[in-house]
Enzyme design. Structure first.
Site, mmCIF file in Angstrom:
data_model
loop_
_atom_site.group_PDB
_atom_site.id
_atom_site.type_symbol
_atom_site.label_atom_id
_atom_site.label_comp_id
_atom_site.label_asym_id
_atom_site.label_seq_id
_atom_site.Cartn_x
_atom_site.Cartn_y
_atom_site.Cartn_z
ATOM 1 C CD1 TRP A 146 -2.582 -1.562 0.064
ATOM 2 C CD2 TRP A 146 -2.405 -1.884 2.286
ATOM 3 N NE1 TRP A 146 -3.420 -2.592 0.403
ATOM 4 C CE2 TRP A 146 -3.337 -2.812 1.769
ATOM 5 C CE3 TRP A 146 -2.154 -1.896 3.657
ATOM 6 C CZ2 TRP A 146 -3.998 -3.746 2.561
ATOM 7 C CZ3 TRP A 146 -2.819 -2.832 4.448
ATOM 8 C CH2 TRP A 146 -3.725 -3.737 3.902
ATOM 9 C CG HIS A 209 3.419 -5.916 8.471
ATOM 10 N ND1 HIS A 209 4.096 -5.391 9.548
ATOM 11 C CD2 HIS A 209 2.216 -5.286 8.463
ATOM 12 C CE1 HIS A 209 3.352 -4.485 10.155
ATOM 13 N NE2 HIS A 209 2.194 -4.401 9.524
ATOM 14 C CD GLU A 244 1.018 -5.860 15.584
ATOM 15 O OE1 GLU A 244 -0.152 -5.908 15.148
ATOM 16 O OE2 GLU A 244 1.528 -4.823 16.048
ATOM 17 C CE1 TYR A 305 1.032 2.255 16.178
ATOM 18 C CE2 TYR A 305 1.279 0.096 17.168
ATOM 19 C CZ TYR A 305 1.437 0.950 16.089
ATOM 20 O OH TYR A 305 2.015 0.502 14.929
ATOM 21 C CD GLU A 333 3.792 -2.076 13.938
ATOM 22 O OE1 GLU A 333 4.144 -2.890 13.060
ATOM 23 O OE2 GLU A 333 2.633 -1.997 14.362
ATOM 24 C CB ALA A 339 -4.251 0.289 19.350
ATOM 25 C CD1 TRP A 367 2.068 2.591 12.054
ATOM 26 C CD2 TRP A 367 3.396 0.989 11.213
ATOM 27 N NE1 TRP A 367 1.380 1.986 11.041
ATOM 28 C CE2 TRP A 367 2.168 0.999 10.501
ATOM 29 C CE3 TRP A 367 4.393 0.086 10.830
ATOM 30 C CZ2 TRP A 367 1.924 0.117 9.442
ATOM 31 C CZ3 TRP A 367 4.128 -0.786 9.794
ATOM 32 C CH2 TRP A 367 2.910 -0.768 9.113
ATOM 33 C CE LYS A 372 -4.742 4.786 6.035
ATOM 34 N NZ LYS A 372 -4.898 3.357 6.195
ATOM 35 C CD GLU A 374 -2.687 5.470 9.713
ATOM 36 O OE1 GLU A 374 -3.770 4.981 10.088
ATOM 37 O OE2 GLU A 374 -1.718 4.771 9.378
HETATM 38 C C1 IDC Z 1 -2.194 -0.013 10.300
HETATM 39 C C2 IDC Z 1 -2.127 1.266 9.508
HETATM 40 C C3 IDC Z 1 -3.496 1.582 8.993
HETATM 41 C C4 IDC Z 1 -4.021 0.384 8.208
HETATM 42 C C5 IDC Z 1 -3.977 -0.859 9.062
HETATM 43 C C6 IDC Z 1 -4.424 -2.096 8.308
HETATM 44 O O1 IDC Z 1 -1.628 2.294 10.314
HETATM 45 O O2 IDC Z 1 -3.471 2.709 8.177
HETATM 46 O O3 IDC Z 1 -5.338 0.640 7.803
HETATM 47 O O4 IDC Z 1 -2.664 -1.074 9.518
HETATM 48 O O5 IDC Z 1 -4.469 -3.201 9.157
HETATM 49 C C7 IDC Z 1 -0.191 -2.584 14.138
HETATM 50 C C8 IDC Z 1 0.191 -3.203 12.837
HETATM 51 C C9 IDC Z 1 0.222 -2.182 11.736
HETATM 52 C C10 IDC Z 1 -0.911 -1.191 11.886
HETATM 53 C C11 IDC Z 1 -0.665 -0.394 13.158
HETATM 54 C C12 IDC Z 1 -1.687 0.707 13.423
HETATM 55 O O6 IDC Z 1 1.405 -3.913 12.896
HETATM 56 O O7 IDC Z 1 0.135 -2.853 10.514
HETATM 57 O O8 IDC Z 1 -0.917 -0.345 10.786
HETATM 58 N N1 IDC Z 1 -0.643 -1.338 14.287
HETATM 59 O O9 IDC Z 1 -2.945 0.162 13.591
HETATM 60 N N2 IDC Z 1 -0.188 -3.158 15.321
HETATM 61 C C13 IDC Z 1 -0.684 -2.297 16.231
HETATM 62 C C14 IDC Z 1 -0.991 -1.118 15.585
#
Ligand code: IDC
Length: 415
Positions: A146, A209, A244, A305, A333, A339, A367, A372, A374
């Site tokens: 993406w 991932h 994860e 987070y 990360e 979160a 991260w 994006k 966000e």
């Molecule tokens: C998130 C991205 C978000 C996307 C999502 C898809 O920030 O834009 O829509 O993935 O699943 C994780 C993950 C990581 C996540 C991130 C935030 O490893 O892929 O990215 N996150 O949610 N674990 C905890 C948080």
């Protein structure tokens, strides 16, 4: 005559006892190791006279010894370990047993990989080639399928030089839409990033991932086997075999999966670091206590987070128990957001998390490199795809994290 005979007896007895005494003084062996195998030398002296001791295999019990570490040009002395624990160049001690002493040296400037070299895990901690604890800090790229516009050499160069990242993470989407399972070309993006990191002398994590890696172990086995064969000789490369896991068992599900993948990596690469995700989005690191994976240079993934109140309330405790139990953690990360990647950016909590990682010398990647809209994304929409970002292209998170990274000079002066 009788007197003389008596004297002779006494004298010879004395001589015999002297002889015996001479023989009864124990001798000890002193072995000196230089770590890594270059960088300096060690002088061994009799402490009182300053005379060099030549034969280190036969040092009398009770001898006062002085060691002096002498770094070569472009190296610094970082400390003694094994038999003597000290960071002072010159140490003195009494020889009471056979002893091995290691002198640790490290390059005093260069890229992160030139300075730290081969990483390892010792005593629950990440150490460099000189066996000295090291903390790496840098950025995670966003899901390869993406956000591949930022998966290029210029961005990696910019992260190393301008952001002072000593590490980047290549998060290759696996099972999510468009990921590796449906498009093997994702691997080429990983290779582009790994090659750029090697070129630049920084560390790079190859991240599987996924949230369901246990469902297709064979794909992971063949992917990591190929990566280990191609990159195993580069100390830059770190394998993260599972980002994860969800709510699945450490001992029944994740550990057996990881063991299988680790075995294939180790067949090609005996020593580079391998990172293993932990239950519930790599939060339940305490599940690993008493149930670690056999093998060398394996660490466990911890994610949080910073602005998430649930993480704030419960995850310090989990991480602390794992650390206290000697489990090596690696924060592959973390985000300043909540979160889900969005929501608040709580600066107070973020600072506390950063202090926590510094205190425990936990290496981390933030991260993520994404434009994006966000909270966790480091870039504003449409930021240059070739790096070279001005401040107007950075999000609040991006400019905050860039400052944190630059304060530690990870690239230009990694000490
Ligand atoms: C998130 C991205 C978000 C996307 C999502 C898809 O920030 O834009 O829509 O993935 O699943 C994780 C993950 C990581 C996540 C991130 C935030 O490893 O892929 O990215 N996150 O949610 N674990 C905890 C948080």
């Amino acid at each position: 005559m009788q007197f003389i005979t008596n004297m002779l007896v006494v004298l010879s007895l004395l001589l015999i006892s002297c002889d015996n005494k001479e023989e009864s003084i124990e001798k000890h062996v002193l072995s000196i190791k230089i770590l890594p195998e270059e960088g300096g030398s060690v002088e061994v002296l009799e402490e009182a006279s300053g005379i060099p001791i030549v034969d280190l295999t036969s040092i009398p019990e009770g001898e006062n010894i002085q060691l002096k570490a002498i770094p070569e040009d472009n190296y610094q002395f970082v400390g003694w370990t094994d038999g003597v624990e000290s960071s002072i160049t010159s140490v003195a001690f009494v020889m009471t047993e056979d002893l091995t002493v290691s002198a640790l040296f490290r390059k005093d400037s260069g890229t992160p990989v030139e300075v730290y070299g081969q990483l390892g895990i010792e005593g629950g901690q990440l150490v460099d080639e000189s066996k000295v604890q090291v903390q790496l800090r840098g950025m995670s790229l966003f899901w390869s399928q993406w956000m591949s516009k930022y998966w290029n050499q210029q961005v990696i160069d910019w992260l190393a030089i301008d952001w002072e990242s000593s590490i980047v993470r290549a998060s290759m989407g696996v099972d999510a839409n468009g990921g590796f399972l449906s498009n093997q070309e994702e691997k080429v993006k990983v290779e582009t990033v790994v090659d750029a990191a090697i070129d630049k002398g920084i560390y790079v994590i190859i991240d599987w991932h996924s949230h369901h890696a246990e469902d297709y172990p064979q794909e992971a086995v063949s992917f990591f086997s190929e990566m280990a064969k191609k990159y195993g000789q580069y100390p830059n490369v770190i394998y993260e075999v599972y980002n994860e896991p969800l709510d699945v068992s450490w001992s029944q599900t994740i550990k057996p999966y990881a063991e299988e993948v680790i075995q294939t990596i180790r067949a090609k690469d005996p020593d580079n670091l391998i990172l293993v995700g932990t239950p519930n989005w790599s939060q339940d690191v305490d599940d690993v206590i008493g149930n670690t994976i056999q093998g060398t240079n394996i660490a466990y993934v911890f994610h949080f987070y910073a602005s998430d109140s649930w993480h704030y309330q419960s995850l310090f405790t989990k991480a602390n128990s794992a650390i206290e139990a000697g489990i090596p953690l690696f924060v592959t990360e973390w985000g300043v957001s909540e979160a889900n990647g969005g929501g608040d950016f709580n600066r107070t909590w973020t600072q506390e998390w950063i202090q926590f990682m510094d205190k425990n010398k936990l290496s981390w990647c933030n991260w993520a490199i994404a434009d994006k809209e966000e909270t966790s994304a480091a870039l504003k929409p449409s930021a240059n795809i070739n790096g070279n970002w001005g401040s107007s292209e950075l999000s609040e998170s991006g400019s905050y994290i860039r400052n944190v990274l630059r304060a530690h000079k990870g690239y230009s002066n990694p000490k």
